[in-house]
Design a protein around this motif. Sequence first.
Motif: not given
Length: 887
Positions: A324-335
């Motif tokens: 929704r905020l447009g941080t996809h696809p680079l952001q992933t959960p920790p790990g």
Amino acid sequence: MWLLRAALCALALLSLAIAIAPEPPAAPMLGMKTEVIVGKPDTVPLAGAVVLDSALRAGTPRDSALYRSTSPAGVRPLALEMGPLKPVDFVGVTYQGAIREYETHNALYLRCSTHQQIRPIAGGATEGTYTEAIVPLGRAWCPGGEVFLRLVGTSEFRHVGVAPPYEVSALSYLKQSYLGYAGYLLLAFAVVFAAFFTGGLAARAARSGVDPVLGGFLGLAVASLAMFYLYAWTPAPPFSGLLLIGAVVAIAIGARWKAPDLARSVWRAQKAPVYAWFLTALLVFTVLHLGATGSGVWEPARRFAPAVWSSDHLLPGLFAETVRLGTHPLQTPPGDWSLSDRPPLMAGGYLLFADLFALLQANNDGAHLQPVALGVGGISLSALWAAAFYWAVRRAAKLPPAVAATGVLLVALTPFALFNTGYTWPKLMGAAFSIVAAGYAFRLRPSPRASIGETATFGGLTGFAMLCHAASSFFLAPVAVVYFVTRLWRSPKALLAGSAVGLALLGSWSAYKATALPSQDPLLAYALTGELQLAPNQSLTERLATRYQSHTAVEWLQTKAEIAAYLFTPSPPQAPEPLARPLGAGETDLAGALRRWDFYALSAGNVALLLLGALALWSVARRRPGPPQTAMAGRLLLSVAGCYALFVGVTFLALFLHQFSYDAILALALAGVVAIGAAPWGRKALLALTAGTGLYTGLVWVAAPLGGLITLDLAALATLILTGLGLTLAWRRIGAVSRRGTALVALGLAALAGGCLALRPDAVVRHASPPDLAYMSRLVANPAVDPARCRGGLDGVVRRKAGGWRVFGWAWDVAAGAPVKAIAVVDNGLILRAAVADDPRPDVPAALPTVTDANVGWRLDVEKPPLRPQVLVTLADGSNCALWAAP
């Protein structure tokens, strides 16, 4: 129902007013000092902490430091104190880690310098993330004294951290109370129901022959998937989805005026399942928020400790906010996890109301409530199973409404449903679609040949179930086999049509992963091999071959026996082949032990589900012809058995309840309700099971955990009472009131509650008893290492044949020229106990002539080997000395 409607209207008015009210920013407390009592904390800037922005308010003083018990060598003991605090009514505290869990010795609380009372700050856990706990302090709590914040971290493996406290307003506290969150649940349910109702309208208007309830399920799933792909597959900015939501709501509302007959017919078909769905969501939400542990977004996972689970409930909301905020696809959960490791349908459901939730928080001190609010709204999606269950009993099995309502209530009161409906991870939402699909396939008196419309509906429901959670496929596979054998084989064209619909839905997700966010499917590898390798060097086929070649046939059978037994006991005998077992519960009371048992197994509180399955099996096995519902129950039982056999046969998971198919568990209960609901004695049996399960759950899962909470919420308790009274009056058909009268009662309740909050905003809080801090006497500071005063060593740690371990070494008082007065072994900063110091060690004087007495040896028997041992000795002059620094 007038009293229930009035109570809900009052709740909505108060909650939405609290949500949109302007929130004052947090104010830092100046002049405080931090005293480290024991240990050396790991200190990092608060502003630089990982994933902090997703959990904290904008007004948090970010130039302060975060003190943690972690170190490069692992978790270390830590005790510190901050203060004195400025006299305020509400204190905000940012913390990290596990506080007051059953397996830890950590504590975080406020103390007063003039009396022994304390104010606990947190009683749950946040794992590696951060959260804010708000403590209603009150200026009269510590008259004439000073208030200090104390952190004690003595856990061997659970770290903890805290930042300096700050002042927050009464409104900030209310925004994080039951009243503050209730509006999010009601708004989420309204939006989700609008999509559900619109699906029913479309099914009825198209004259497709599809039941409006099934159309509702399909409409909700289509809206959720469309919302997800809108944000994830296009450059649509935040709030773009409001146009789609506005259109869905407009259709649902507009039908009331433009096509009243159509709207009324759809509502008549959907009304009872929707009531069951909403009341289940409200019940679970209210029980979950009867109090708080201070864990913030982790509350659903820690509320019923020691029945706890990990961060799976956070992932749908994290996925939704990321796209929704447009941080996809680079952001992933920790790990190393990828957000696309799990299917998207629940994340799409979150997106139906995520934009509206963000608008509600426009006046907040930042969007720090968004993760918690999404979890609250997610209860409306998890509770969808109640509508599916009611429909399957009432419409598919053709049983009376009273039987369907009792069946839903019975299942809702089990610990299985209570925990997982509030936990809001996708498995229960997927199970709702599976139950509807199975009920539709095995319904009474279908046509001999399946039509293309029927199989397309079935294929759509099964496809959406697997787009919620892949574990649904373990149940749907045997359902499809039974469906094929009983009816589908006669209709090859219909079979192809249904398969095409289901595969098209799954293909859209595969296409998304291939073009936008690839996944290595670590969860599939974990299920089939039991080894969680996020970046495997081998293909899945090679890993499977390696896994099966690593043990003999006997070991394989023993392992499968352990897997099969895990569903019925939380600790079966361990097989030679290791499985990923959960941690033990540690020291807990009887109610806590029962909650842990209920969480892992179909026993204790969940025994009603097994009894339903046993009654269904008995009904099917009887020789004389029974009611037609028996055939439906038999097919459900076959599907459950096939799912269980498939899980045991192909997976290497410790098959406790949380890792099994929720679809099969609901189907087992459905088979029992369907089989005995048609019998003359069936209703009484269902009522007896409901009463017994409700009593057990009320004592063990509702009342008992309240003692471990930091706050209790009287608004939630009042809502439970009013809901129960309203349902009782409706059931007995007492007290019909006009709409105007209902509105006046709602306004009166809202005014009464609002006045109470204005006069005493913290009156809804009851503080829990102080945590047991007796273990603090075992916490010791790190004494200096001084070879001029003491010499010695720890020579070894060996396993004893009689069981346990022996730690041994020698020690010498240099100043006194004699053996030391006393010896204590410390592990990770905690004194284990005193060692016996009378062993002859002639090798020591032989090597060190300054040691003139051979009786310098010592030994200590312990149950487990120490992790970071240290030896402390008491010298002749009464002072302490360390033989060496702990690593």
